[in-house]
Design an enzyme around this catalytic site. Structure first.
Site, mmCIF file in Angstrom:
data_model
loop_
_atom_site.group_PDB
_atom_site.id
_atom_site.type_symbol
_atom_site.label_atom_id
_atom_site.label_comp_id
_atom_site.label_asym_id
_atom_site.label_seq_id
_atom_site.Cartn_x
_atom_site.Cartn_y
_atom_site.Cartn_z
ATOM 1 N N VAL A 39 0.833 -1.204 0.000
ATOM 2 C CA VAL A 39 0.000 0.000 0.000
ATOM 3 C C VAL A 39 0.867 1.253 0.000
ATOM 4 O O VAL A 39 0.540 2.255 -0.656
ATOM 5 C CB VAL A 39 -0.978 -0.003 1.195
ATOM 6 N N GLY A 99 -5.648 -6.943 -0.522
ATOM 7 C CA GLY A 99 -6.267 -6.020 0.426
ATOM 8 C C GLY A 99 -5.396 -4.803 0.636
ATOM 9 O O GLY A 99 -4.664 -4.384 -0.266
ATOM 10 N N GLU A 100 -5.481 -4.214 1.814
ATOM 11 C CA GLU A 100 -4.734 -3.011 2.205
ATOM 12 C C GLU A 100 -5.215 -1.753 1.491
ATOM 13 O O GLU A 100 -4.774 -0.658 1.822
ATOM 14 C CB GLU A 100 -3.224 -3.162 1.955
ATOM 15 N N GLY A 101 -6.079 -1.890 0.485
ATOM 16 C CA GLY A 101 -6.432 -0.764 -0.373
ATOM 17 C C GLY A 101 -5.622 -0.732 -1.647
ATOM 18 O O GLY A 101 -5.681 0.249 -2.408
#
Length: 356
Positions: A98, A321-323
């Site tokens: 990220v 994930g994580e954005g």
């Protein structure tokens, strides 16, 4: 009226006239009508959300909500619980995916402790800790009703801070060992679908591990919602209370809060999709503020998108994930707005239109 209800009531639909005006402008640009596809729709939607004839999304933010999950005790993750804390430290040092992508696309990263089982030193991490992780929802409700409310409020507060910081577009991200199990349970409870269709490998489980993980979700749903899947859909806070996670509740709250401030929201992958399920239940108008980024390779994401009536423009085989998927979507949105704002029109360029 509580913060959730007050914020949800402040969300109004995007400006339909601004949307239609933007689409008309798209048709005046030097290209065949509709030839920029999703980019035209994206620009028009952001014009409608912001109410601006020449919309901008230059100042970008991603808020990564981190929390631990009691259900990790059931062996549903290939990684130990300590990885949640360790990854938060990795975020702080700038070494995670990220961070790399945020630097690449010019976004600011905010790390929010929504419920990690660790006390981080002050500075760096934004503390919105509801509790030190949820309870094991395979055995009892993940949290109390008050904790469910608080986790959503934490996301709303984060959204307001982002809005007050002048950010023009934002995305929630997630980190939490065990959170794909919670996400699967939230999605199944929201739509009455089978855990076998939604539960996937998460951090890298093999086929046997995925089957056992789906069994954990199935047994928990029958425990907490005895008439599942035939009962009426529970309310969002009840689903969150029974099988959710603090970072999932916070991500849902962030979406509601950003929509209340008329800021476009970019949705990441599977875990954030579960937060979308809660957010649109809390406030249906939030759906019009969401831009889905990619179709995760996590098993249940494609079906969840269909349940939500949404599509995602990218399929990169990602499931981190994580954005991270949302961050990759930011330049696509930049491209859409640059074309919309800067292309010449047929009239200004002296280019003939196609005969009608």
């Amino acid at each position: 009226m509580g913060l959730i209800e007050e914020t949800a009531s402040a969300v109004s639909p995007p400006d339909r006239r601004a949307y239609e005006k933007a689409l008309r402008r798209c048709d005046t640009l030097t290209k065949p009508p509709g030839s920029l596809g999703v980019l035209e729709e994206t620009a028009a939607r952001i014009a409608a959300i912001t109410g601006r004839d020449r919309p901008r999304a230059q100042k970008k933010a991603v808020a990564v909500f981190a929390a631990d999950h009691g259900v990790a005790q059931e062996g549903v993750s290939a990684f130990p619980k300590e990885v949640t804390r360790q990854m938060v430290n990795n975020f702080l040092s700038g070494g995670a995916a990220v961070n790399v992508l945020a630097r690449l696309v010019g976004a600011d990263v905010f790390i929010v402790d929504a419920g990690v089982d660790f006390d981080f030193p002050s500075g760096g991490v934004i503390s919105k800790k509801t509790a030190k992780g949820t309870r094991n929802f395979a055995k009892r409700a993940a949290m109390t009703r008050e904790q469910a409310v608080r986790s959503v409020e934490a996301g709303i507060e984060t959204a307001f801070d982002i809005a007050d910081g002048g950010y023009q577009i934002a995305a929630p991200g997630d980190m939490g060992i065990g959170n794909t199990t919670s996400a699967a349970a939230v999605i199944c409870a929201s739509y009455g679908v089978s855990p076998k269709d939604i539960t996937g490998a998460g951090t890298g489980l093999g086929p046997a591990g995925v089957r056992e993980k789906a069994g954990v979700v199935s047994r928990a749903l029958k425990k907490h919602f005895p008439r599942f899947p035939n009962a009426p859909r529970p309310d969002a806070l009840e689903i969150l209370r029974k099988v959710g996670g603090f970072e999932i509740g916070a991500a849902a709250g962030m979406m509601v809060g950003l929509a209340a401030r008329r800021i476009p929201v970019v949705a990441d992958g599977f875990v954030i999709a579960s937060a979308v399920c809660l957010a649109v239940s809390l406030c249906p108008a939030v759906a019009e503020y969401l831009f889905f980024s990619h179709k995760s390779s996590e098993k249940g994401h494609a079906k969840t998108l269909r349940l939500l009536g949404k599509t995602a423009p990218m399929d990169l085989g990602m499931r981190l994930g994580e954005g991270t998927g949302a961050l990759i979507m930011f330049p696509v949105i930049d491209a859409a707005l640059a074309l919309f704002n800067r292309m010449a029109t047929f009239e200004s360029a002296g280019v003939s239109r196609a005969p009608r």
